[in-house]
Motif scaffolding. Structure first.
Motif, short mmCIF file in Angstrom:
data_model
loop_
_atom_site.label_atom_id
_atom_site.label_comp_id
_atom_site.label_asym_id
_atom_site.label_seq_id
_atom_site.Cartn_x
_atom_site.Cartn_y
_atom_site.Cartn_z
N UNK A 4 0.85 -1.19 0.00
CA UNK A 4 0.00 0.00 0.00
C UNK A 4 0.88 1.24 0.00
N UNK A 5 0.36 2.32 -0.56
CA UNK A 5 1.09 3.58 -0.54
C UNK A 5 0.23 4.66 0.11
N UNK A 6 0.75 5.87 0.15
CA UNK A 6 0.04 6.96 0.81
C UNK A 6 -1.29 7.28 0.13
N UNK A 7 -1.36 7.07 -1.17
CA UNK A 7 -2.63 7.29 -1.88
C UNK A 7 -3.67 6.27 -1.40
N UNK A 8 -3.29 5.01 -1.27
CA UNK A 8 -4.22 3.98 -0.77
C UNK A 8 -4.73 4.36 0.62
N UNK A 9 -3.84 4.87 1.46
CA UNK A 9 -4.23 5.27 2.80
C UNK A 9 -5.20 6.45 2.76
N UNK A 28 3.97 3.00 9.49
CA UNK A 28 2.81 2.20 9.90
C UNK A 28 2.40 1.23 8.79
N UNK A 29 2.46 1.67 7.54
CA UNK A 29 2.15 0.76 6.43
C UNK A 29 3.14 -0.41 6.40
N UNK A 30 4.42 -0.12 6.64
CA UNK A 30 5.43 -1.19 6.69
C UNK A 30 5.13 -2.17 7.83
N UNK A 31 4.73 -1.65 8.97
CA UNK A 31 4.37 -2.52 10.10
C UNK A 31 3.16 -3.38 9.76
N UNK A 32 2.19 -2.78 9.08
CA UNK A 32 1.00 -3.53 8.68
C UNK A 32 1.39 -4.69 7.78
N UNK A 33 2.29 -4.43 6.84
CA UNK A 33 2.71 -5.50 5.93
C UNK A 33 3.45 -6.60 6.69
N UNK A 34 4.31 -6.24 7.62
CA UNK A 34 5.02 -7.26 8.40
C UNK A 34 4.04 -8.11 9.19
N UNK A 35 3.00 -7.50 9.71
CA UNK A 35 1.98 -8.26 10.44
C UNK A 35 1.29 -9.25 9.52
N UNK A 36 0.94 -8.83 8.32
CA UNK A 36 0.34 -9.76 7.35
C UNK A 36 1.31 -10.88 6.99
N UNK A 62 -6.09 -3.88 2.39
CA UNK A 62 -6.04 -4.34 3.78
C UNK A 62 -5.00 -3.55 4.57
N UNK A 63 -3.82 -3.37 4.01
CA UNK A 63 -2.78 -2.60 4.71
C UNK A 63 -3.26 -1.17 4.99
N UNK A 64 -3.87 -0.55 4.00
CA UNK A 64 -4.35 0.83 4.16
C UNK A 64 -5.44 0.92 5.23
N UNK A 65 -6.35 -0.05 5.24
CA UNK A 65 -7.41 -0.04 6.25
C UNK A 65 -6.86 -0.28 7.65
N UNK A 66 -5.85 -1.12 7.76
CA UNK A 66 -5.23 -1.36 9.07
C UNK A 66 -4.67 -0.05 9.64
N UNK A 105 -8.90 -11.24 6.88
CA UNK A 105 -8.15 -12.48 6.62
C UNK A 105 -8.89 -13.34 5.60
N UNK A 106 -10.19 -13.23 5.53
CA UNK A 106 -10.95 -14.12 4.66
C UNK A 106 -11.33 -13.50 3.32
N UNK A 107 -10.83 -12.31 3.00
CA UNK A 107 -11.15 -11.70 1.71
C UNK A 107 -10.58 -12.55 0.58
N UNK A 108 -11.36 -12.75 -0.46
CA UNK A 108 -10.86 -13.54 -1.58
C UNK A 108 -9.79 -12.76 -2.33
N UNK A 109 -8.69 -13.42 -2.57
CA UNK A 109 -7.61 -12.79 -3.33
C UNK A 109 -7.08 -13.77 -4.36
N UNK A 110 -7.37 -13.49 -5.59
CA UNK A 110 -6.88 -14.26 -6.71
C UNK A 110 -7.16 -15.76 -6.56
N UNK A 111 -8.41 -16.09 -6.27
CA UNK A 111 -8.88 -17.46 -6.13
C UNK A 111 -8.29 -18.20 -4.94
N UNK A 112 -7.61 -17.48 -4.07
CA UNK A 112 -7.11 -18.06 -2.83
C UNK A 112 -7.51 -17.11 -1.72
#
Length: 122
Positions: A4-9, A28-36, A62-66, A105-112
């Motif tokens: 995610x970038x600042x525009x997404x946020x 914070x975006x970097x922390x969100x990604x590490x959590x994922x 998801x990262x931006x919403x977090x 966690x349960x959002x569909x992403x690319x058929x997975x």
């Protein structure tokens, strides 16, 4: 570097970032990604492999919403009241915590799915 970038946020917040928010947003975006990545170790490879695909875009959302939940938090108070007036913070929108909601966690992403492991010992 987060997907995610600042525009997404800004889109998640539905406004421009304040000067103070902009100071902390990328970290914070970097922390969100590490959590994922604690649950989806190959997150970056999958997202960059589909740079414009649904997986990449969903992870960015998801990262931006977090991070938006942290920035929307009004402080340490969850509710307040004065006479007839009362106010309560919706924790799904402004928890102040950098966390992933179960429905994210349960959002569909690319058929997975970004799914939680079935074992409680992870």
């Amino acid at each position: 570097m987060a997907i995610a970038d600042l525009h997404d946020l800004s889109v998640s917040l539905m406004r421009d970032l304040t000067e103070d928010e902009a100071k902390y947003a990328e970290a914070l975006l970097d922390r969100a990604e590490r959590l994922l990545m604690t649950r989806v170790p190959n997150l970056r490879e999958r997202a960059h492999g589909e740079h414009t695909g649904i997986f990449h875009e969903t992870v960015a959302d998801i990262e931006a919403e977090m991070v938006a939940r942290v920035l929307r938090s009004p402080g340490i108070y969850l509710s307040e009241s004065e006479g007839e007036y009362s106010y309560r913070t919706n924790l799904k929108v402004a928890s102040g915590l950098l966390d992933v909601l179960p429905e994210e966690w349960s959002k569909p992403v690319s058929y997975t799915h970004l799914t939680l492991p079935t074992t409680p010992y992870v």
